[in-house]
Design an enzyme around this catalytic site. Structure first.
Site, short mmCIF file in Angstrom:
data_model
loop_
_atom_site.label_atom_id
_atom_site.label_comp_id
_atom_site.label_asym_id
_atom_site.label_seq_id
_atom_site.Cartn_x
_atom_site.Cartn_y
_atom_site.Cartn_z
N CYS A 224 0.83 -1.21 0.00
CA CYS A 224 0.00 0.00 0.00
C CYS A 224 0.87 1.27 0.00
O CYS A 224 1.55 1.54 -0.98
CB CYS A 224 -0.98 -0.03 1.17
N HIS B 60 -3.84 -5.26 -0.33
CA HIS B 60 -3.43 -5.90 0.92
C HIS B 60 -3.51 -7.42 0.79
O HIS B 60 -4.59 -8.00 0.94
CB HIS B 60 -4.30 -5.42 2.07
N GLU C 196 -2.63 -9.63 2.85
CA GLU C 196 -3.04 -10.23 4.12
C GLU C 196 -4.55 -10.19 4.31
O GLU C 196 -5.10 -10.86 5.20
CB GLU C 196 -2.36 -9.52 5.29
#
Length: 371
Positions: free
Chosen positions: A263, A346, A348
């Site tokens: 990001c 992202h 994750e």
């Protein structure tokens, strides 16, 4: 839920949206943005990347499963939380629901009240989102206490999201170390507002994490901690305010150190490369954003939370690795000759799909190749 008083969302164009107040009785200012995520409001509200922003949820039903206890942990970090507190300036929703879930410790209303954050419900959020999508993100204020709305509007027009360094508000003041049971590598994380979900994925892979403040010299920290790699985290705000940080990252390029960014981390790697950044009209915030890997040709669904993107033609030593299938914006970059990778989205998730957890495995392969 009791009787809720009137509350207001005031926008810089003079629009006043009336609703019912919940959470704390206060006034908070911020950039008004929206997320299309259907679930995961605890993760979204605690995401440091939302610092300085008032969040609107397009999904009409919020609070359905309450707020879970922080005692539910993985690798010492609470599940369903992305930081130690709510980071949004305010939360605007359509329906405030009564929770019904075994892990719920409190209601959404109670949580916001405890943390001093205002909320507004009873709002046609989808109509509000259409306005932002057509006109772009704008400054605003969420008002859940009695006050002069004309004065609020004057204050809104004085604030500047673009020129405020929100990173310094969410970055730690001192180093923080997280150690997994079986340590394979040590990585210095330049903590610009790192999500707990990212830390959990690194720890799962045997990576000891040393989080350092945003304004530290990343190269000096790398050597002083005898690290194996560098990670540049996500974070809030305008990346072009962090040009000095980008310069320090550029110095690390010369050492051929394994690096990964997510990001804001990707944007700073691009700035270190001399690339240009532009602001998206209304950003990418949600958990169903399609991305394509240009190397494998595969597509996957991702979680995203960003308001800025890289101008692809301005990249110098990096190549575009992944693109957004909605607008073709840059979602991943790789260095042409150095062991550096980054994603704008992202991997994750937290909340969201796990389609791209493999990106962390790619970073581990880079670390293994340099061990």
């Amino acid at each position: 839920m009791g009787v809720h008083k009137k509350g207001y969302l005031v926008l810089e164009d003079g629009s006043v949206i009336e609703g019912k107040a919940f959470g704390a009785e206060t006034i908070r200012y911020g950039e008004v943005v929206f997320t299309t995520a259907m679930v995961g409001y605890p993760e979204s509200l605690t995401d440091p990347s939302y610092k300085g922003q008032i969040l609107i949820a397009t999904n009409p039903l919020m609070g359905t499963y309450g707020v879970s206890s922080k005692s539910l942990k993985e690798h010492g970090l609470p599940l369903h939380y992305e930081s130690d507190s709510i980071k949004v300036e305010g939360f605007v929703i359509s329906f405030l629901m009564r929770p019904n879930h075994w892990s719920s410790e409190m209601t959404l209303d109670e949580w916001l009240r405890r943390e001093g954050v205002p909320g507004l419900y009873g709002v046609d959020t989808r109509a509000l989102v259409k306005k932002i999508r057509e006109e772009g993100v704008m400054r605003g204020a969420i008002v859940t206490t009695e006050t002069d709305l004309e004065e609020i509007l004057e204050n809104i027009r004085k604030i500047s999201y673009e020129s405020t360094n929100f990173v310094e508000l969410v970055s730690p003041k001192n180093p923080i170390v997280h150690t997994p049971k079986n340590v394979k590598f040590r990585v210095v994380v330049l903590d610009l507002g790192v999500k707990f979900g990212i830390l959990r994925e690194l720890l799962k892979r045997g990576i000891e994490v040393v989080r350092i403040p945003w304004n530290w010299d990343i190269l000096e920290a790398y050597y002083s901690y005898n690290a194996d790699g560098i990670f540049i985290s996500n974070g809030p705000g305008n990346p072009t305010l962090l040009k000095e940080v980008a310069k320090r990252i550029r110095k690390a390029f010369n050492e051929e150190i394994p690096m990964m960014g997510i990001c804001l981390g990707q944007q700073l790697l691009a700035l270190a490369d001399g690339a240009e950044i532009y602001k998206l009209k209304y950003g990418h915030r949600g958990i169903n954003k399609p991305v394509k890997d240009l190397e494998s040709g595969k597509a996957f669904v991702t979680t995203q939370n960003h308001g800025y993107a890289i101008v692809p033609e301005s990249l110098n030593e990096f190549k575009v690795w992944m693109v957004n299938l909605d607008d073709n914006s840059v979602e991943g970059i790789k260095h042409e000759s150095l062991p550096i990778i980054a994603t704008q989205y992202h991997p994750e998730a937290s909340p969201g799909p796990w389609d791209s957890l493999w990106v962390f495995d790619e970073f581990v392969k880079i670390l293994e190749g340099r061990k």
